[in-house]
Design a protein around this motif. Structure first.
Motif, PDB file in Angstrom:
ATOM      1  N   VAL A 257     -14.902  -3.548  -5.106  1.00  0.00           N
ATOM      2  CA  VAL A 257     -15.750  -3.246  -4.732  1.00  0.00           C
ATOM      3  C   VAL A 257     -16.284  -3.890  -3.519  1.00  0.00           C
ATOM      4  N   TYR A 258     -16.396  -5.447  -3.506  1.00  0.00           N
ATOM      5  CA  TYR A 258     -17.668  -6.058  -2.225  1.00  0.00           C
ATOM      6  C   TYR A 258     -16.445  -5.151  -1.545  1.00  0.00           C
ATOM      7  N   GLU A 259     -14.885  -5.332  -1.522  1.00  0.00           N
ATOM      8  CA  GLU A 259     -14.209  -5.398  -0.062  1.00  0.00           C
ATOM      9  C   GLU A 259     -13.915  -4.355   0.106  1.00  0.00           C
ATOM     10  N   LEU A 260     -14.370  -3.292  -0.285  1.00  0.00           N
ATOM     11  CA  LEU A 260     -14.363  -1.433   0.612  1.00  0.00           C
ATOM     12  C   LEU A 260     -16.181  -1.511   0.825  1.00  0.00           C
ATOM     13  N   ALA A 261     -16.939  -2.728   0.788  1.00  0.00           N
ATOM     14  CA  ALA A 261     -18.015  -2.307   1.146  1.00  0.00           C
ATOM     15  C   ALA A 261     -18.162  -2.904   2.327  1.00  0.00           C
ATOM     16  N   ALA A 262     -17.627  -3.601   2.620  1.00  0.00           N
ATOM     17  CA  ALA A 262     -17.326  -4.874   3.717  1.00  0.00           C
ATOM     18  C   ALA A 262     -16.798  -3.369   4.453  1.00  0.00           C
ATOM     19  N   ARG A 263     -15.770  -2.522   4.306  1.00  0.00           N
ATOM     20  CA  ARG A 263     -14.173  -2.497   5.177  1.00  0.00           C
ATOM     21  C   ARG A 263     -15.514  -0.937   5.958  1.00  0.00           C
ATOM     22  N   LEU A 264     -15.915  -0.572   4.978  1.00  0.00           N
ATOM     23  CA  LEU A 264     -16.803   0.714   5.308  1.00  0.00           C
ATOM     24  C   LEU A 264     -18.194  -0.021   6.038  1.00  0.00           C
ATOM     25  N   SER A 265     -18.251  -0.933   6.083  1.00  0.00           N
ATOM     26  CA  SER A 265     -19.881  -1.774   6.978  1.00  0.00           C
ATOM     27  C   SER A 265     -18.777  -1.886   8.104  1.00  0.00           C
ATOM     28  N   ALA A 266     -17.251  -2.488   8.563  1.00  0.00           N
ATOM     29  CA  ALA A 266     -17.205  -2.594   9.179  1.00  0.00           C
ATOM     30  C   ALA A 266     -16.864  -1.479   9.949  1.00  0.00           C
ATOM     31  N   LEU A 267     -16.447  -0.302   9.530  1.00  0.00           N
ATOM     32  CA  LEU A 267     -16.033   0.926   9.979  1.00  0.00           C
ATOM     33  C   LEU A 267     -17.107   1.912  10.855  1.00  0.00           C
ATOM     34  N   GLU A 268     -18.077   1.808  10.202  1.00  0.00           N
ATOM     35  CA  GLU A 268     -19.478   2.568  10.005  1.00  0.00           C
ATOM     36  C   GLU A 268     -20.457   1.502  11.254  1.00  0.00           C
ATOM     37  N   SER A 269     -19.775   0.149  11.682  1.00  0.00           N
ATOM     38  CA  SER A 269     -20.321  -0.611  12.566  1.00  0.00           C
ATOM     39  C   SER A 269     -19.279  -0.443  14.190  1.00  0.00           C
ATOM     40  N   THR A 270     -18.038   0.344  13.498  1.00  0.00           N
ATOM     41  CA  THR A 270     -17.488   0.297  15.219  1.00  0.00           C
ATOM     42  C   THR A 270     -17.661   2.433  15.611  1.00  0.00           C
ATOM     43  N   THR A 271     -17.702   2.492  14.982  1.00  0.00           N
ATOM     44  CA  THR A 271     -18.269   4.092  15.107  1.00  0.00           C
ATOM     45  C   THR A 271     -19.866   4.299  15.098  1.00  0.00           C
ATOM     46  N   VAL A 272     -20.233   3.912  15.351  1.00  0.00           N
ATOM     47  CA  VAL A 272     -21.941   3.789  16.228  1.00  0.00           C
ATOM     48  C   VAL A 272     -22.131   3.521  16.891  1.00  0.00           C
TER      49      VAL A 272
END
Length: 93
Positions: A78-93
């Motif tokens: 969950v921590y890894e997926l949250a980090a990946r999601l956060s990274a994806l969200e930061s690149t698309t913004v």
């Protein structure tokens, strides 16, 4: 005649005393046998039941440890997926 009755009463009293002694002996024998049966039951059953309870405790402890390990692994995912999601969200913004 009184002496004869007295002798008969003494014989009856001795007979009763003898019966009382035999009954007391039988009761003591039955108590000893009951104690022996109880002791044998305890010696045969209690250790087995304690062993079974201990085995059950070990199984529960092992299962708990296994579930804790799985929980830790899921937390890491969950921590890894949250980090990946956060990274994806930061690149698309």
């Amino acid at each position: 005649m009184d002496n004869e009755m007295l002798e008969q009463f003494q014989i009856i009293i001795q007979g009763i005393a003898g019966m009382e002694n035999r009954l007391a002996g039988q009761i003591q024998t039955e108590i000893r046998e009951s104690e022996t049966r109880t002791r044998i039951f305890i010696e045969n059953q209690v250790p087995r039941q304690i062993d079974s309870l201990f085995d059950g405790y070990k199984l529960v402890h092992e299962k708990q440890w296994e579930l804790e390990q799985q929980t830790e692994a899921l937390k890491a995912q969950v921590y890894e997926l949250a980090a990946r999601l956060s990274a994806l969200e930061s690149t698309t913004v």
